[in-house]
Write an enzyme that holds these catalytic residues in place. Structure first.
Site, PDB file in Angstrom:
ATOM      1  CG  ASP A   1      -1.910   1.062   1.276  1.00 42.43           C
ATOM      2  OD1 ASP A   1      -2.642   1.150   0.278  1.00 42.43           O
ATOM      3  OD2 ASP A   1      -1.990   1.806   2.266  1.00 42.43           O
TER       4      ASP A   1
HETATM    5  P1  ADP Z   1      -3.656   4.782  -0.159  1.00 42.35           P
HETATM    6  O1  ADP Z   1      -4.126   3.700  -1.058  1.00 42.35           O
HETATM    7  O2  ADP Z   1      -2.480   5.498  -0.722  1.00 42.35           O
HETATM    8  O3  ADP Z   1      -3.445   4.331   1.242  1.00 42.35           O
HETATM    9  P2  ADP Z   1      -6.339   5.748   0.372  1.00 42.35           P
HETATM   10  O4  ADP Z   1      -6.993   4.614  -0.327  1.00 42.35           O
HETATM   11  O5  ADP Z   1      -6.420   5.776   1.844  1.00 42.35           O
HETATM   12  O6  ADP Z   1      -4.820   5.900  -0.112  1.00 42.35           O
HETATM   13  O7  ADP Z   1      -6.957   7.112  -0.192  1.00 42.35           O
HETATM   14  C1  ADP Z   1      -6.987   7.390  -1.584  1.00 42.35           C
HETATM   15  C2  ADP Z   1      -7.284   8.818  -1.870  1.00 42.35           C
HETATM   16  O8  ADP Z   1      -8.560   9.160  -1.367  1.00 42.35           O
HETATM   17  C3  ADP Z   1      -6.331   9.791  -1.246  1.00 42.35           C
HETATM   18  O9  ADP Z   1      -5.192  10.015  -2.034  1.00 42.35           O
HETATM   19  C4  ADP Z   1      -7.190  11.051  -1.108  1.00 42.35           C
HETATM   20  O10 ADP Z   1      -7.223  11.730  -2.327  1.00 42.35           O
HETATM   21  C5  ADP Z   1      -8.567  10.487  -0.853  1.00 42.35           C
HETATM   22  N1  ADP Z   1      -8.888  10.445   0.586  1.00 42.35           N
HETATM   23  C6  ADP Z   1      -9.064   9.355   1.341  1.00 42.35           C
HETATM   24  N2  ADP Z   1      -9.354   9.672   2.605  1.00 42.35           N
HETATM   25  C7  ADP Z   1      -9.343  11.026   2.680  1.00 42.35           C
HETATM   26  C8  ADP Z   1      -9.564  11.985   3.716  1.00 42.35           C
HETATM   27  N3  ADP Z   1      -9.840  11.613   4.978  1.00 42.35           N
HETATM   28  N4  ADP Z   1      -9.466  13.277   3.410  1.00 42.35           N
HETATM   29  C9  ADP Z   1      -9.181  13.653   2.154  1.00 42.35           C
HETATM   30  N5  ADP Z   1      -8.950  12.827   1.146  1.00 42.35           N
HETATM   31  C10 ADP Z   1      -9.044  11.519   1.371  1.00 42.35           C
HETATM   32 MG    MG Z   2      -3.630   3.425   3.144  1.00 47.54          MG
END
Ligand code: ADP
Ligand code: MG
Length: 652
Positions: free
Chosen positions: A346
């Site tokens: 991730d």
């Molecule tokens: P990763 O796969 O890198 O861990 P996530 O799946 O948690 O990322 O989140 C993907 C995208 O969704 C982030 O890059 C952001 O754009 C958006 N996002 C998720 N959670 C939040 C939040 N709490 N506030 C703002 N944007 C969010």
């Molecule tokens: Mg994550």
């Protein structure tokens, strides 16, 4: 959990290595408990020697016999009681076979040989016990790390209180060089703490107000005041100990196979031995010779070494891993880890530090300024546990911005968050999240942020009924991430991939920087699961590495879910199959190498035991093996297997 469901007909030599959580927490064994085996064994040898010497003296003929009987009692009582106890519940034990063989030998007048058998058997028991104590100590060592008392502050005075009596919220102090008694949060003071007992990290970690500290870790030169956040029995250290104890009680696949095998094997030996007496005797051979040979076969056919092969390797490996901050939830995962083809990471919080910096605030609307936008975003995000959210909140706080109350908060995993502030609904999230909510993002807005995304910033769009602005944050690569990915390739992992919910551009930039083979971006949590599943359908064994908090479904979908940086986060401890306590990707290669080594040792052990058993059986059947030699071969091979397994305690 019932350790090792005691099924009928199973040989139980290895049972004594498994421990329960409770046993672990008990004090060290007493001197007598630890050395009684040695004392009995020595007595058995002394009586045997006297009896043997007396045979050549001019004393009465019954005198040597008295000492042989004493020797039998010293060497065989423990085995006999164990054997009888197990027999009552319908189980054949190796002890039973040995006692039967010794009695058989006595019945045909071979007292010395029977006594030698019992001596060697109880000697090897004592040695095995010692060896296994090393594995046990490796874990018990963790238990000893917990201080028994905490220095509480009550009405301005320090009082020493048993840790069990400390309540959540109580404040205690830790002096320089002291051990931390309970999990808590620093309220006052500054120090660096050696957390190796929890995370396996060798470098001390600096701690100040608001930082978490863990029971069992060692304070450096500073003075700290800490507020207890968990009761003594809920501490991270206790969780670790419990997990390791449970892991050791779970059977690895090779173990299960061997258990099934020995269920058929034991009755088979007994039948074979009966036939080895009956047939030659019926054919007119000398009963004593036939019976003696059958006793030899009875001893050498017992598959002690084989049965102990797997646990003697897996248990030291699990204990070693735990000391290095890698928790395996069971032997299954230890065996699997070394056979992995694909490692999927991730992005946020795993390959990156998960502590993004706020770089810029862009405004699209006349009605709001930087401060106003941050206030809205932070007010919503204070309810979210996402790393991006925490960045915005701390940036707002750093600028002294007062947050507003937000109600009806909702998180859309992988996309963003929404809440109500006053009479406005505020959205914070990705580009797709906003457009999905029917909020227009105009080409002009895109142009304004274009440069920021190219520089690798993640954009958090903020909107009410219309898009109001965007907050650009960038996450640093985790230190050592690149080397860790490279090392995985060096040890022969077929493919490394990165999966993320972040946008394509940022993902590509991070992916290239760490050097993973493939990058999958803009994935919802369920897309991550689908991707992992499709890899598995291509017959690839997949490890998914994440923080265990917002990627739990993907961790569960993989062959092996690995959560990292888990010290203090209970969710991660619970969802993953393997837990890296420290934020250290290097531990992943360590875990894979350890697992491969453990598998090698298991196969060495199984191969070796089979060869020894077959050789001894062949020579025994050919009548060229004496009872004492048979015992030496049998017990010797068991010991070699145990020692070989113990090498894994020292694997680095
Ligand atoms: P990763 O796969 O890198 O861990 P996530 O799946 O948690 O990322 O989140 C993907 C995208 O969704 C982030 O890059 C952001 O754009 C958006 N996002 C998720 N959670 C939040 C939040 N709490 N506030 C703002 N944007 C969010
Ligand atoms: Mg994550």
């Amino acid at each position: 959990m019932r350790p090792d469901g005691l099924r009928k007909g199973k040989l139980l030599t290895w049972k004594k290595i498994n421990l329960t959580f409770k046993e672990l927490l008990e004090a060290e064994p007493s001197f007598w408990q630890r050395y009684q085996g040695v004392v009995y064994t020595a007595a058995c040898a002394v009586f045997l020697a006297i009896g043997w010497g007396l045979q050549f003296s001019s004393g009465p003929g019954w005198l040597p016999l008295v000492f042989f009987v004493l020797s039998y009692l010293a060497g065989g009582t423990k085995s006999a009681t164990t054997a009888l106890r197990l027999l009552k519940s319908g189980q054949f034990s190796v002890d039973l076979l040995m006692v039967a063989a010794a009695l058989g030998a006595a019945a045909i007048g071979h007292w010395e040989e029977g006594a030698i058998l019992l001596f060697l058997f109880s000697l090897s028991h004592a040695l095995e016990e010692f060896a296994m104590d090393r594995t046990r100590n490796a874990i018990r060592h963790l238990v000893d790390l917990r201080p028994r008392t905490a220095l509480l502050i009550r009405e301005g005075r320090e009082i020493s209180v048993a840790v069990e009596q400390v309540q959540v919220g109580d404040r205690f102090i830790i002096k320089p060089g002291g051990r931390i008694p309970l999990d808590g949060v620093v309220v006052d003071g500054q120090s660096s703490i050696d957390q190796a007992s929890i995370t396996g990290e060798s470098m001390p970690v600096s701690k100040g107000p608001k930082d978490p500290v863990y029971a069992g870790t060692i304070n450096g030169t500073g003075w700290l005041e800490v507020r207890a956040s968990k009761k003594a029995s809920d501490s991270t250290l206790d969780k670790i100990i419990q997990l390791v104890a449970e892991a050791q009680n779970q059977r690895a696949p090779t173990q299960r196979f061997i258990d099934r095998f020995s269920q058929y094997y034991t009755p088979l030996i007994l039948l074979g031995v009966a036939l080895a007496i009956a047939i030659p005797w019926a054919l007119g051979q000398d009963f004593d010779a036939v019976f003696y040979r059958a006793m030899v076969l009875l001893v050498v056919a017992s598959p002690c070494a084989l049965v102990i092969s797997t646990p003697a390797s897996i248990l030291p490996a699990i204990a070693n891993a735990a000391r290095h901050g890698v928790l395996f939830k069971g032997g299954v995962y230890l065996e699997l880890m070394g056979q992995i083809d694909v490692v999927a990471f991730d992005k946020t919080g795993t390959l990156t530090s998960g502590k993004p910096q706020l770089n810029e605030v862009v405004i699209f609307s006349e009605e709001i300024d930087d401060e106003g936008l941050l206030r809205l975003a932070a007010s919503v995000e204070q309810r979210s546990e996402h790393p991006l959210a925490q960045t915005v909140v701390s940036a707002a706080q750093a600028r002294g911005i007062e947050l507003q109350a937000a109600v009806n908060f909702r998180a859309f995993p992988g996309r963003g968050v929404r809440a109500q502030i006053g009479d406005q609904t505020i959205y914070v999230g990705s580009h797709t999240f906003l457009t999905g909510q029917g909020i227009a993002i105009t080409p002009r807005m895109h142009d304004e942020v274009e440069a920021l995304t190219t520089q690798g910033n993640t954009l958090m769009w903020v909107a009410s009924a219309r898009a109001l602005g965007a907050i650009a944050v960038a996450d640093q690569l985790r230190a050592g991430a690149q080397q860790a990915v490279q090392k995985l390739r060096q040890i022969g992992v077929e493919k490394t991939i990165m999966i993320t919910g972040d946008n394509q551009r940022v993902a590509q930039a991070v992916g290239q920087a760490v050097g993973v083979d493939e990058v999958y971006a803009e994935l919802m949590p369920q897309d991550k699961v689908r991707l992992v599943k499709s890899l598995r359908e291509q017959k690839r064994r997949v490890i998914m590495v994440g923080d265990g908090v917002n990627d739990a479904p993907a961790l569960a979908a993989a062959d092996l879910g690995v959560a990292m940086g888990a010290a203090g986060t209970d969710v991660a401890l619970e969802t993953a199959d393997v837990v890296l306590m420290a934020d250290d990707l290097d531990k992943l290669t360590f875990a894979i190498r350890l697992s491969r080594q453990a598998r090698t040792v298991v196969f060495q052990n199984i191969g070796f035991s089979l060869v020894v058993i077959l050789t001894l059986l062949a020579t025994g059947a050919a009548d060229v093996l004496s009872l004492p030699l048979g015992v030496i071969g049998h017990e010797g091979s068991t010991l070699i297997v145990v020692m070989n397994g113990l090498r894994l305690l020292r694997f680095k």
